[in-house]
Write an enzyme that holds these catalytic residues in place. Structure first.
Site, PDB file in Angstrom:
ATOM      1  N   ASP A  73       0.822  -1.204   0.000  1.00 40.20           N
ATOM      2  CA  ASP A  73       0.000   0.000   0.000  1.00 40.20           C
ATOM      3  C   ASP A  73       0.862   1.263   0.000  1.00 40.20           C
ATOM      4  OD1 ASP A  73      -2.214  -1.578  -0.021  1.00 40.20           O
ATOM      5  OD2 ASP A  73      -2.732  -1.280   2.080  1.00 40.20           O
ATOM      6  N   THR A 187      -9.132   3.174   7.001  1.00 39.44           N
ATOM      7  CA  THR A 187      -8.717   1.809   7.355  1.00 39.44           C
ATOM      8  C   THR A 187      -7.228   1.756   7.707  1.00 39.44           C
ATOM      9  OG1 THR A 187      -8.338   1.308   5.009  1.00 39.44           O
ATOM     10  CG2 THR A 187     -10.485   0.713   5.932  1.00 39.44           C
ATOM     11  N   GLY A 188      -6.603   2.925   7.884  1.00 35.91           N
ATOM     12  CA  GLY A 188      -5.173   2.976   8.189  1.00 35.91           C
ATOM     13  C   GLY A 188      -4.901   3.444   9.602  1.00 35.91           C
TER      14      GLY A 188
END
Length: 297
Positions: A73, A187-188
């Site tokens: 990512d 979502t991090g």
């Protein structure tokens, strides 16, 4: 078709599938460009076909149909900074670990390329966050896909972040830092600080404190049409500003404001991959012995 490739070091056992990727693109008569540093790395493990060119940070990717991001990512976040306002669709190939954004596994690379050439994909718009500071901190690359963070340095005492929304005072956060996350970034880092998960199409930001001193302070969702500004103070005269994976040390008194960037990122999604399926697989939702074996996860 012009295709650009960026990437980071990978495990040696993945070299054959990446060799097959380059060979397949050449066979399809694609015009391939590889980022300088990654080209040098690939040449240690692969045979680079003739006709493949290089590009650097200062070179424009205008005219490319797709950009392939090979890594995790973090690699895809870096790829976004190369694409910028061109909004070239990005396909993330996961040779890293988690792969929330880079969703294509190495063994699915060739079918994914076939899908690109056949048009069997959808494009998913992801909003960006823009940071403006005085004095200037991030230069021309002042946008990010995941989040913007204000953090204390090293082991120094907590900081105070006075926060305003459209000029109206919100709160003074006594904490180790403060995060403003996009839906993609929900979502991090924000998630690890107790922030909510937001669907990519949600037009919001999450303001999440990092280790707040006041335990009744909780993450807050605000519209991304807002301008969020900050004043920072603390015992130390230096703080960290972080935009995705890029961090800068700044001095007290800096003026900081964030807003939604006026362009988006386009991520390539294949038919069998979507955000909800990624949530289930990456966060192990539904993995419960009480669930029937035929329930999809």
């Amino acid at each position: 078709m012009k295709i650009a490739i960026l990437g980071k070091p990978f495990a040696e056992q993945q070299a054959p599938v990446l060799q097959a990727l380059l060979d397949d693109l050449v066979r399809r008569q694609a015009e391939v460009r590889i980022e300088h540093g990654f080209h040098d790395y690939l040449s240690q493990y692969l045979t680079i076909p003739e006709g493949i060119s290089r590009f650097g940070r200062s070179d424009s990717l205008a005219g490319c149909r797709f950009v392939l991001s090979i890594g995790g990512d973090g690699t895809l976040l870096d790829t976004v900074t190369y694409v910028g306002a061109l909004q070239i669709p990005i396909l993330g190939i996961n040779t890293g670990r988690l792969g929330f954004l880079a969703t294509i596994s190495p063994d699915a690379i060739l079918p994914a390329i076939d899908a690109l050439f056949k048009g069997h994909f959808v494009l998913e718009d992801r909003s960006l966050i823009r940071v403006d500071t005085d004095p200037d901190t991030f230069g021309d690359i002042n946008f990010g896909l995941n989040e913007f963070s204000i953090l204390k340095r090293d082991s120094s005492s907590m900081i105070v972040v006075h926060t305003y929304i459209d000029g109206e005072y919100l709160n003074s956060y006594w904490a180790d830092g403060l995060i403003v996350a996009t839906p993609t970034g929900s979502t991090g880092y924000s998630l690890s600080c107790g922030g909510p998960v937001m669907l990519p199409q949600t037009n919001n930001f999450v303001i999440a404190p990092v280790c707040p001193h006041n335990l009744n302070v909780r993450p807050l969702i605000v519209p991304d049409r807002s301008v969020i500004s900050f004043e920072i103070e603390g015992r130390s005269n230096n703080f960290l500003l972080s935009l995705d994976s890029r961090s800068r040390t700044v001095e007290a008194g800096i003026q900081v404001a964030v807003r939604r960037e006026n362009f988006n990122v386009q991520l390539v999604k294949l038919n069998q991959v979507n955000f909800l399926s990624t949530l289930r697989s990456k966060l192990n939702w539904g993995l419960d012995r009480r669930n029937p074996a035929d329930v999809p996860v």
